[in-house]
Write an enzyme that holds these catalytic residues in place. Structure first.
Site, PDB file in Angstrom:
ATOM      1  N   LYS A 116      16.592 -18.665  27.963  1.00  0.00           N
ATOM      2  CA  LYS A 116      15.761 -18.325  29.115  1.00  0.00           C
ATOM      3  C   LYS A 116      14.264 -18.451  28.801  1.00  0.00           C
ATOM      4  O   LYS A 116      13.468 -18.749  29.673  1.00  0.00           O
ATOM      5  CB  LYS A 116      16.037 -16.887  29.579  1.00  0.00           C
ATOM      6  CG  LYS A 116      17.496 -16.527  29.822  1.00  0.00           C
ATOM      7  CD  LYS A 116      18.033 -17.100  31.085  1.00  0.00           C
ATOM      8  CE  LYS A 116      19.338 -16.483  31.581  1.00  0.00           C
ATOM      9  NZ  LYS A 116      20.494 -16.545  30.686  1.00  0.00           N
TER      10      LYS A 116
HETATM   11  C1  LIG Z   1      21.803 -16.859  30.979  1.00  0.00           C
HETATM   12  C2  LIG Z   1      22.695 -17.239  29.897  1.00  0.00           C
HETATM   13  C3  LIG Z   1      23.806 -18.060  30.125  1.00  0.00           C
HETATM   14  C4  LIG Z   1      24.193 -18.541  31.491  1.00  0.00           C
HETATM   15  O1  LIG Z   1      23.249 -19.479  32.018  1.00  0.00           O
HETATM   16  P1  LIG Z   1      23.254 -19.792  33.571  1.00  0.00           P
HETATM   17  O2  LIG Z   1      22.013 -20.569  33.814  1.00  0.00           O
HETATM   18  O3  LIG Z   1      23.242 -18.473  34.273  1.00  0.00           O
HETATM   19  O4  LIG Z   1      24.490 -20.568  33.877  1.00  0.00           O
HETATM   20  C5  LIG Z   1      24.568 -18.422  29.022  1.00  0.00           C
HETATM   21  N1  LIG Z   1      24.271 -18.002  27.792  1.00  0.00           N
HETATM   22  C6  LIG Z   1      23.200 -17.218  27.531  1.00  0.00           C
HETATM   23  C7  LIG Z   1      22.937 -16.770  26.139  1.00  0.00           C
HETATM   24  C8  LIG Z   1      22.379 -16.814  28.576  1.00  0.00           C
HETATM   25  O5  LIG Z   1      21.326 -16.040  28.319  1.00  0.00           O
END
Ligand SMILES: *Cc1c(COP(=O)(O)O)cnc(C)c1O
Length: 479
Positions: free
Chosen positions: A120
């Site tokens: 993120k």
């Molecule tokens: C947010 C997240 C996901 C999922 O990603 P999306 O964009 O919601 O599909 C998977 N793994 C981790 C570690 C995350 O932080």
């Protein structure tokens, strides 16, 4: 770039034949459209002819080139460049998103070298700065509200923390995220940041955010804004690492495939957008955990809600994959009225009205594999034993889905599994699978000693609204 070339955005639920369009800045600040839809570009910018020139660029430079295609004239010359350099300076790896080879046909794209140890950060570090810059241009203050399944919240708090134009409130499901995830939010010192534990699931948190946005009075009073994965700017910023990895592995001459651990469908959808922009992507493989609504959809064409169950990969413990609406818009021929109706039907009945044509089109774009907790642990231990690489449970879902895809359909092109969290963010599963306790990177080593600010609220719009009103500096200033 002439004014004619600047990309404008429309809502996935706009029923008009001539939809209302908005600028990148408006979409960045608003997040969600007023009709409840998500913003998408009117047309996709093309990068195919630029790809040969992308080889060897520093990550921040590539970011600037790609995001400027979406941002148009939002930033004065040079500003986006500065923001991109600042955004990626906080990363602990000079390559920002390095590629590690795991075996002959499989690579790991490490997206966890940012301040909160999850992918993120790659989008939110940049989006937070873009957000603050646009607010500064406009002399505005906003109240950001977001729902998190664990990682978005800390990344958003980290990105918006000390910014004077922003107050940020992040809702997370009480006792359903890891201790590292919680501490990264509750130990933030900036007084404009608020983490709120909700007695419910991530989907409940997401519903609360939607309900607060639907309250026009509150929306105006606090100048509400969202930075969760429904913000188009995040999708735009997530296309960057697909392009970087594709170029590193031989694009445009060679096709590359990606396997993505999927929850809200934001990350893998960004891969789809990179492909639409002209990156030669072969396969996009979705990995889900036991919360497998997407895998069931791709297998059967039926998207039906089930209860959310806790798993080893809590950031994917989601049933309603918000960004799927953007794909649906495309699958339904960009018909906003049809999407609005389908989404209202989904809300009402818990299942998406069947659309065979859309489902067939979706299956040509993605494949999907479900990976349960036992397979996740097995993949963590196998990857460590065979390649000496420690992976977290989310990354293990991607690696496992990648291997299932290769087993089903052959290798063909290089396969890149997205490494979405640092193993130290989910140390228990890693230690149980490998016997190795993954250490937190220096800089976060004292996380368990920092004091926490914990707020727990019931799953009720009224309670959350009262808390936000009482703590937003915008209401304080108005009162
Ligand atoms: C947010 C997240 C996901 C999922 O990603 P999306 O964009 O919601 O599909 C998977 N793994 C981790 C570690 C995350 O932080």
């Amino acid at each position: 770039m002439t004014g004619h070339d600047i990309v404008r955005y429309l809502s996935t639920r706009d029923p008009r034949a001539e939809p209302l369009t908005r600028s990148f800045a408006e979409v960045l600040i608003a997040g969600l459209a007023e009709d409840g839809g998500l913003y998408v570009p009117e047309r996709m910018p093309a990068i195919a002819s630029d790809i040969p020139g992308f080889a060897g660029l520093p990550y921040a430079e590539l970011a600037c080139r790609i995001v400027s295609l979406f941002a148009g004239d939002t930033f004065p010359p040079g500003e986006l460049q500065q923001l991109a350099v600042a955004a990626y300076r906080s990363f602990r790896h000079a390559a920002v998103a390095p590629l590690v080879q795991v075996d002959e046909s499989l690579w790991l794209l490490e997206l966890f070298h940012g301040p909160t140890l999850a992918f993120k950060d790659l989008a939110l570090q940049l989006v937070g700065l873009m957000f603050d810059a646009v607010l500064a241009h406009r002399c505005e203050h906003v109240t950001v509200i977001g729902a998190t399944s664990g990682d978005t919240g800390s990344a958003a708090i980290e990105a918006c923390g000390k910014r004077s134009a922003i107050d940020i409130f992040i809702l997370y499901p009480h006792q359903r995220i890891s201790e590292v995830q919680r501490r990264q939010m509750t130990t933030a010192e900036a007084p404009n940041t608020h983490a709120i534990a909700i007695e419910g699931t991530f989907d409940d948190c997401q519903d609360l955010v939607k309900a607060l946005f639907a309250d026009a009075g509150l929306r105006n009073e606090l100048n509400l804004s969202a930075v969760n994965s429904i913000n188009w700017a995040r999708i735009a910023a997530q296309t960057i690492y697909y392009v970087a990895a594709g170029v590193a592995l031989g694009a445009p001459e060679r096709l590359v495939s990606f396997a993505v651990p999927t929850g809200n469908f934001g990350n893998v959808y960004a891969g789809h957008i990179a492909r639409q922009m002209g990156l030669p992507i072969d396969r996009l493989v979705i990995g889900t955990n036991r919360n497998d609504i997407l895998a069931r959809y791709f297998a059967s064409g039926r998207m039906a809600l089930a209860a959310v169950e806790p798993s080893l990969s809590p950031s994917m413990d989601i049933q309603v994959s918000s960004n799927f609406e953007r794909l649906l818009f495309e699958l339904k021929g960009r018909n906003g009225a049809a999407v609005g109706e389908a989404m209202r039907g989904f809300r009402r009945t818990g299942s998406l009205p069947a659309d065979d044509q859309a489902w067939r089109a979706a299956r040509r774009l993605f494949s999907a594999h479900k990976v349960d907790d036992a397979e996740t642990m097995q993949m963590i231990s196998q990857t460590y034993a065979r390649s000496g690489v420690l992976i977290d449970p989310h990354t293990a879902v991607a690696v496992s889905a990648a291997r299932a895809e290769i087993a089903a359909n052959g290798a063909g092109s290089p396969m890149v599994a997205l490494g979405c969290a640092h193993p130290a963010k989910f140390p228990d599963a890693v230690e149980r699978s490998t016997g190795v306790h993954p250490a937190l990177p220096s800089g976060l080593a004292d996380l368990f000693d920092r004091p926490e600010r914990i707020v727990v609220l019931p799953n009720e719009t009224g309670a959350v609204r009262r808390f936000i009103r009482a703590h937003s500096r915008r209401t304080g200033a108005a009162a």
